[in-house]
Design a protein around this motif. Structure first.
Motif, PDB file in Angstrom:
ATOM      1  N   LEU A  58       0.827  -1.205   0.000  1.00 15.35           N
ATOM      2  CA  LEU A  58       0.000   0.000   0.000  1.00 15.35           C
ATOM      3  C   LEU A  58       0.857   1.249   0.000  1.00 15.35           C
ATOM      4  N   ASN A  60      -0.094   5.859  -0.409  1.00 11.73           N
ATOM      5  CA  ASN A  60      -1.158   6.855  -0.494  1.00 11.73           C
ATOM      6  C   ASN A  60      -0.973   7.751  -1.712  1.00 11.73           C
ATOM      7  N   THR A 101      -2.410  -1.824  -3.564  1.00 14.08           N
ATOM      8  CA  THR A 101      -3.512  -0.906  -3.297  1.00 14.08           C
ATOM      9  C   THR A 101      -2.988   0.513  -3.119  1.00 14.08           C
ATOM     10  N   ASN A 103      -4.206   4.199  -1.399  1.00 15.94           N
ATOM     11  CA  ASN A 103      -5.157   4.779  -0.451  1.00 15.94           C
ATOM     12  C   ASN A 103      -5.355   6.268  -0.730  1.00 15.94           C
ATOM     13  N   THR A 142     -10.189   3.876   0.511  1.00 16.12           N
ATOM     14  CA  THR A 142     -10.241   5.099   1.300  1.00 16.12           C
ATOM     15  C   THR A 142     -10.590   4.693   2.713  1.00 16.12           C
ATOM     16  N   GLU A 143     -10.150   5.472   3.687  1.00 16.26           N
ATOM     17  CA  GLU A 143     -10.316   5.058   5.072  1.00 16.26           C
ATOM     18  C   GLU A 143     -11.070   6.093   5.896  1.00 16.26           C
ATOM     19  N   GLN A 176     -10.395   0.854   3.339  1.00 17.42           N
ATOM     20  CA  GLN A 176      -9.265   0.517   4.207  1.00 17.42           C
ATOM     21  C   GLN A 176      -9.775   0.597   5.635  1.00 17.42           C
TER      22      GLN A 176
END
Length: 258
Positions: A58, A60, A101, A103, A142-143, A176
Motif C-alpha cells: 500500500l 497513499n 492498493t 489509499n 479510502t479510510e 481501508q
C-alpha cells in the motif's frame, strides 16, 4: 493465514528510509507499506523492495498539506486540479512499484465548505482515482479516520465510508479498515470486519490508547487476528503503529502469529 505488512513510515525509523524494506524482511514481514513514497526516485524504491524481497502492499495518493495540519486535497472543493495532479504523480510511481492498493485520504475540509459539497468533491475524485488505477490493475481504498486525532476529518466512521463507496460505484474501490481509528470511533471491530469483509481492501492496526503496538492498550488482538484469519479476506494486515521502543522490540505480536 494472515499476511502482515509493515508500515515503513512508522516502523523501522531507526534506519534510513530505503534501508527499511530490508529491516522489515529480516524481522519477518513479506510486505511493506509506505505512506508517501515520493521523496525518493521510484527506481530507488524499486531496488530497495526487490533486494529485500518484499512486496509493496500500500501507498497513499499525495495529500497536499494534510500531514502538516492542513485541509488536504481529495475532499476539498476548489482543489480538484491539485488532486488530479496528485493522482497523476501516484500513477507514475505505481507503474514502477506496483503496489497492491492505493489509499486516498479524504482530508479535513474547512468548515466554510458545506459537507455535501465536500462529499460530492470526494466522490468525484475517488471515481477518477479508481478509473486511473483500474487501468493499471491496482485497487483503490479510502479510510475512515478518528476525529479525536484528526478533528474535522471528512469520513470518520465505517458507515460513512461505505456510503461514500456506494456513491462512487467503482468495482475496484473498497474500504481501508483501520482498527485503531475505528476502535476510537465505534468499537465493534470483529462484527464490522465479518459483516463487511468483501468490501474491505486493506486492514491496518495499532492499539488504543496511544497508537502503539498490540498489547499496550485495550484491544484484544489475539481475538481480532483470529477472526480475520477465519475470514475470506485476501489482503494484507498492516502494522501502522508508533513503536513504544525500538521497532524490533515491539514485534512480540508478530512472533505469536507465526
Amino acid at each position: 493465514m494472515l499476511r502482515f505488512s509493515a508500515n515503513l513510515s512508522m516502523l523501522f525509523t531507526e534506519v534510513p528510509e530505503l534501508e527499511r524494506p530490508a529491516a522489515a524482511r529480516r524481522a519477518g514481514f513479506d510486505a511493506v507499506e509506505v505512506q508517501f513514497p515520493y521523496d525518493h526516485d521510484a527506481a530507488a524504491w524499486q531496488r530497495a523492495l526487490q533486494e529485500a524481497g518484499v512486496e509493496l502492499a500500500l501507498c497513499n495518493v499525495p495529500a497536499g498539506d494534510l500531514m502538516a495540519g492542513g485541509q488536504g486535497l481529495a475532499g476539498v472543493p476548489g482543489r480538484e486540479a491539485e488532486y488530479r495532479e496528485a493522482v497523476r504523480q501516484a500513477a507514475e510511481v505505481a507503474r514502477v512499484l506496483r503496489p497492491r492498493t492505493i489509499n486516498v485520504l479524504a482530508g479535513c475540509p474547512d468548515p466554510q465548505h458545506e459537507r455535501e459539497r465536500c462529499l460530492d468533491t470526494l466522490a468525484a475524485n475517488l471515481a477518477h482515482t479508481a478509473d486511473v488505477m483500474g487501468e493499471l490493475a491496482i485497487g483503490v481504498v479510502t479510510e475512515a479516520v478518528n476525529t479525536v486525532d484528526r478533528p474535522g476529518y471528512l469520513i470518520d466512521t465505517s458507515r460513512a465510508a461505505f456510503e461514500l463507496i456506494d456513491r462512487v460505484g467503482r468495482a475496484n474501490l473498497r474500504l481501508q479498515y483501520d482498527i485503531y481509528h475505528m476502535q476510537v470511533m465505534e468499537g465493534d471491530l470483529i462484527r464490522t470486519l465479518r459483516s463487511h469483509c468483501a468490501r474491505i481492501g486493506h486492514i491496518q492496526f495499532a492499539d488504543n490508547p496511544g497508537r502503539h503496538e498490540p498489547g499496550t492498550g485495550e484491544i484484544h488482538f489475539a481475538k481480532v487476528f483470529e477472526a480475520i484469519a477465519a475470514m475470506p479476506y485476501d489482503g494484507f494486515v498492516g502494522a501502522e503503529y508508533v513503536p513504544s521502543g525500538r521497532t524490533e522490540d515491539t514485534l512480540g505480536w508478530l512472533g505469536a502469529r507465526r
